[in-house]
Motif scaffolding. Sequence first.
Motif, PDB file in Angstrom:
ATOM      1  N   SER A 129    -119.890  54.773  53.936  1.00 29.52           N
ATOM      2  CA  SER A 129    -120.929  55.198  52.996  1.00 29.52           C
ATOM      3  C   SER A 129    -122.193  54.378  53.209  1.00 29.52           C
ATOM      4  CB  SER A 129    -120.436  55.029  51.553  1.00 29.52           C
ATOM      5  OG  SER A 129    -120.216  53.659  51.260  1.00 29.52           O
ATOM      6  N   SER A 130    -123.270  54.863  52.659  1.00 33.23           N
ATOM      7  CA  SER A 130    -124.536  54.149  52.754  1.00 33.23           C
ATOM      8  C   SER A 130    -125.190  54.117  51.377  1.00 33.23           C
ATOM      9  CB  SER A 130    -125.454  54.824  53.766  1.00 33.23           C
ATOM     10  OG  SER A 130    -126.669  54.124  53.880  1.00 33.23           O
ATOM     11  N   PRO A 131    -125.495  52.925  50.860  1.00 31.38           N
ATOM     12  CA  PRO A 131    -125.236  51.619  51.453  1.00 31.38           C
ATOM     13  C   PRO A 131    -123.762  51.233  51.344  1.00 31.38           C
ATOM     14  CG  PRO A 131    -126.138  51.346  49.272  1.00 31.38           C
ATOM     15  CD  PRO A 131    -126.184  52.827  49.559  1.00 31.38           C
ATOM     16  N   ILE A 132    -123.362  50.231  52.113  1.00 34.11           N
ATOM     17  CA  ILE A 132    -121.997  49.736  52.035  1.00 34.11           C
ATOM     18  C   ILE A 132    -121.789  49.071  50.673  1.00 34.11           C
ATOM     19  CG2 ILE A 132    -120.373  48.046  52.988  1.00 34.11           C
ATOM     20  CD1 ILE A 132    -121.696  48.492  55.703  1.00 34.11           C
ATOM     21  N   PRO A 133    -120.694  49.354  49.990  1.00 31.87           N
ATOM     22  CA  PRO A 133    -120.480  48.755  48.671  1.00 31.87           C
ATOM     23  C   PRO A 133    -120.294  47.246  48.758  1.00 31.87           C
ATOM     24  CG  PRO A 133    -118.530  49.956  49.389  1.00 31.87           C
ATOM     25  CD  PRO A 133    -119.608  50.282  50.359  1.00 31.87           C
ATOM     26  N   LEU A 134    -120.853  46.557  47.783  1.00 31.24           N
ATOM     27  CA  LEU A 134    -120.756  45.101  47.708  1.00 31.24           C
ATOM     28  C   LEU A 134    -119.954  44.645  46.497  1.00 31.24           C
ATOM     29  CD1 LEU A 134    -124.444  44.167  48.616  1.00 31.24           C
ATOM     30  CD2 LEU A 134    -122.439  44.133  50.120  1.00 31.24           C
ATOM     31  N   ALA A 135    -119.395  45.600  45.764  1.00 33.99           N
ATOM     32  CA  ALA A 135    -118.610  45.258  44.587  1.00 33.99           C
ATOM     33  C   ALA A 135    -117.521  46.298  44.370  1.00 33.99           C
ATOM     34  CB  ALA A 135    -119.499  45.176  43.346  1.00 33.99           C
ATOM     35  N   ALA A 136    -116.389  45.830  43.870  1.00 36.43           N
ATOM     36  CA  ALA A 136    -115.297  46.711  43.456  1.00 36.43           C
ATOM     37  C   ALA A 136    -114.804  46.221  42.103  1.00 36.43           C
ATOM     38  CB  ALA A 136    -114.168  46.695  44.480  1.00 36.43           C
ATOM     39  N   TYR A 137    -114.390  47.149  41.252  1.00 44.33           N
ATOM     40  CA  TYR A 137    -113.860  46.728  39.954  1.00 44.33           C
ATOM     41  C   TYR A 137    -112.751  47.673  39.513  1.00 44.33           C
ATOM     42  CZ  TYR A 137    -116.974  50.312  37.907  1.00 44.33           C
ATOM     43  OH  TYR A 137    -117.623  51.483  37.590  1.00 44.33           O
ATOM     44  N   ALA A 138    -111.975  47.198  38.542  1.00 44.08           N
ATOM     45  CA  ALA A 138    -110.777  47.896  38.107  1.00 44.08           C
ATOM     46  C   ALA A 138    -111.091  48.979  37.075  1.00 44.08           C
ATOM     47  CB  ALA A 138    -109.777  46.906  37.518  1.00 44.08           C
ATOM     48  N   VAL A 139    -110.339  50.061  37.146  1.00 43.52           N
ATOM     49  CA  VAL A 139    -110.353  51.097  36.111  1.00 43.52           C
ATOM     50  C   VAL A 139    -108.911  51.512  35.859  1.00 43.52           C
ATOM     51  CG1 VAL A 139    -112.655  51.957  36.710  1.00 43.52           C
ATOM     52  CG2 VAL A 139    -110.649  52.994  37.742  1.00 43.52           C
ATOM     53  N   THR A 140    -108.658  51.983  34.644  1.00 38.46           N
ATOM     54  CA  THR A 140    -107.363  52.557  34.295  1.00 38.46           C
ATOM     55  C   THR A 140    -107.601  53.871  33.560  1.00 38.46           C
ATOM     56  OG1 THR A 140    -107.223  51.527  32.101  1.00 38.46           O
ATOM     57  CG2 THR A 140    -106.418  50.216  33.972  1.00 38.46           C
ATOM     58  N   SER A 141    -106.538  54.504  33.137  1.00 34.95           N
ATOM     59  CA  SER A 141    -106.681  55.752  32.384  1.00 34.95           C
ATOM     60  C   SER A 141    -107.416  55.535  31.068  1.00 34.95           C
ATOM     61  CB  SER A 141    -105.313  56.355  32.105  1.00 34.95           C
ATOM     62  OG  SER A 141    -104.513  55.455  31.354  1.00 34.95           O
ATOM     63  N   GLU A 142    -107.468  54.288  30.608  1.00 35.48           N
ATOM     64  CA  GLU A 142    -108.162  53.966  29.369  1.00 35.48           C
ATOM     65  C   GLU A 142    -109.659  53.749  29.580  1.00 35.48           C
ATOM     66  OE1 GLU A 142    -106.685  53.931  26.324  1.00 35.48           O
ATOM     67  OE2 GLU A 142    -104.910  54.670  27.379  1.00 35.48           O
ATOM     68  N   GLY A 143    -110.076  53.639  30.844  1.00 35.64           N
ATOM     69  CA  GLY A 143    -111.491  53.435  31.121  1.00 35.64           C
ATOM     70  C   GLY A 143    -111.729  52.302  32.097  1.00 35.64           C
ATOM     71  N   TRP A 173    -125.385  46.818  35.076  1.00 34.34           N
ATOM     72  CA  TRP A 173    -125.772  46.130  36.314  1.00 34.34           C
ATOM     73  C   TRP A 173    -125.024  46.709  37.512  1.00 34.34           C
ATOM     74  CZ3 TRP A 173    -122.745  42.278  39.123  1.00 34.34           C
ATOM     75  CH2 TRP A 173    -123.413  41.817  40.262  1.00 34.34           C
ATOM     76  N   LEU A 174    -123.728  46.900  37.386  1.00 33.42           N
ATOM     77  CA  LEU A 174    -122.953  47.445  38.502  1.00 33.42           C
ATOM     78  C   LEU A 174    -123.444  48.841  38.882  1.00 33.42           C
ATOM     79  CD1 LEU A 174    -119.348  46.272  37.548  1.00 33.42           C
ATOM     80  CD2 LEU A 174    -120.717  45.495  39.495  1.00 33.42           C
ATOM     81  N   ALA A 175    -123.922  49.595  37.905  1.00 33.00           N
ATOM     82  CA  ALA A 175    -124.401  50.949  38.185  1.00 33.00           C
ATOM     83  C   ALA A 175    -125.646  50.952  39.069  1.00 33.00           C
ATOM     84  CB  ALA A 175    -124.699  51.678  36.874  1.00 33.00           C
ATOM     85  N   ARG A 176    -126.298  49.811  39.193  1.00 29.78           N
ATOM     86  CA  ARG A 176    -127.461  49.704  40.075  1.00 29.78           C
ATOM     87  C   ARG A 176    -127.060  49.665  41.546  1.00 29.78           C
ATOM     88  NH1 ARG A 176    -132.176  47.096  38.407  1.00 29.78           N
ATOM     89  NH2 ARG A 176    -132.048  45.738  40.238  1.00 29.78           N
ATOM     90  N   HIS A 177    -125.781  49.496  41.803  1.00 32.57           N
ATOM     91  CA  HIS A 177    -125.313  49.268  43.163  1.00 32.57           C
ATOM     92  C   HIS A 177    -124.230  50.278  43.547  1.00 32.57           C
ATOM     93  CE1 HIS A 177    -127.431  45.415  43.245  1.00 32.57           C
ATOM     94  NE2 HIS A 177    -127.012  45.268  42.004  1.00 32.57           N
ATOM     95  N   LYS A 178    -124.033  50.401  44.842  1.00 31.14           N
ATOM     96  CA  LYS A 178    -122.892  51.159  45.344  1.00 31.14           C
ATOM     97  C   LYS A 178    -121.643  50.333  45.104  1.00 31.14           C
ATOM     98  CE  LYS A 178    -120.791  54.375  47.823  1.00 31.14           C
ATOM     99  NZ  LYS A 178    -120.752  55.795  47.431  1.00 31.14           N
ATOM    100  N   THR A 179    -120.721  50.850  44.316  1.00 39.51           N
ATOM    101  CA  THR A 179    -119.502  50.126  43.991  1.00 39.51           C
ATOM    102  C   THR A 179    -118.279  50.988  44.269  1.00 39.51           C
ATOM    103  OG1 THR A 179    -119.557  50.885  41.692  1.00 39.51           O
ATOM    104  CG2 THR A 179    -120.652  48.781  42.177  1.00 39.51           C
ATOM    105  N   VAL A 180    -117.125  50.353  44.267  1.00 37.92           N
ATOM    106  CA  VAL A 180    -115.854  51.053  44.424  1.00 37.92           C
ATOM    107  C   VAL A 180    -115.037  50.829  43.158  1.00 37.92           C
ATOM    108  CG1 VAL A 180    -113.734  51.258  45.768  1.00 37.92           C
ATOM    109  CG2 VAL A 180    -115.882  50.671  46.921  1.00 37.92           C
ATOM    110  N   GLN A 181    -114.579  51.913  42.561  1.00 37.64           N
ATOM    111  CA  GLN A 181    -113.687  51.818  41.419  1.00 37.64           C
ATOM    112  C   GLN A 181    -112.247  51.893  41.920  1.00 37.64           C
ATOM    113  OE1 GLN A 181    -114.578  54.697  38.399  1.00 37.64           O
ATOM    114  NE2 GLN A 181    -116.720  54.073  38.218  1.00 37.64           N
TER     115      GLN A 181
END
Length: 212
Positions: A129-143, A173-181
């Motif tokens: 992907s472009s840009p390459i993600p620089l952050a990843a964070y956790a999600v569950t069925s609860e959000g 803040w995270l929404a400003r960047h390409k991230t991985v959930q």
Amino acid sequence: MPNPPIARDAITGLILAGGRGQRMGGRDKGLQLFDGRPLAAHVLARLQPQVSTLLISANRNHAAYAALGADVISDETQDFAGPLAGMLAGLRAANTEYVLTAPCDSPLLPEDLAARLATALVAPDALASSPIPLAAYAVTSEGPHPVFALLHRSLADDLAATLTAGEHRVRAWLARHKTVQVHFGDERPFYNVNTLDELHTDTPRAPRDSGH
């Protein structure tokens, strides 16, 4: 060929313990006892095998936190600016390429948190992907659980600018960047202690740690 994994040696663990503890009557949440040990001690024990070194972000009681076995850092400002300020302090202090963040009030956090977030960041579809993600964070069925995040240290300057602009919400803040959930199937490891009543392991919201 598969992309090289992010090694444990490339990750600093950061325990976020710099809050006011307003819902606990101003008590320092990370030092409150849960199942016989301070909350932050539970988090430290779960993070330690996953990272190369550990930091605790705290704005008071530094000696008590240091006694848990990690270096203690503080926010650049003393106004209890929230988890983003702690994240910035960790990104500035870390000597590794990545910082794994977790709140001090989640004693059952996943024992594979670092591995799963790191794997997602270097997955072929992420790197394509472009840009390459620089952050990843956790999600569950609860959000989403954005304070359970793996952050590249290059995000520090943008985070500092975000705080200066008055934004203190982690998700914004995270929404400003390409991230991985990264989806976790079980909500239980993300249980967090909010009140003094929930420090007791026999209350409805406080599951006892089974050791698994």
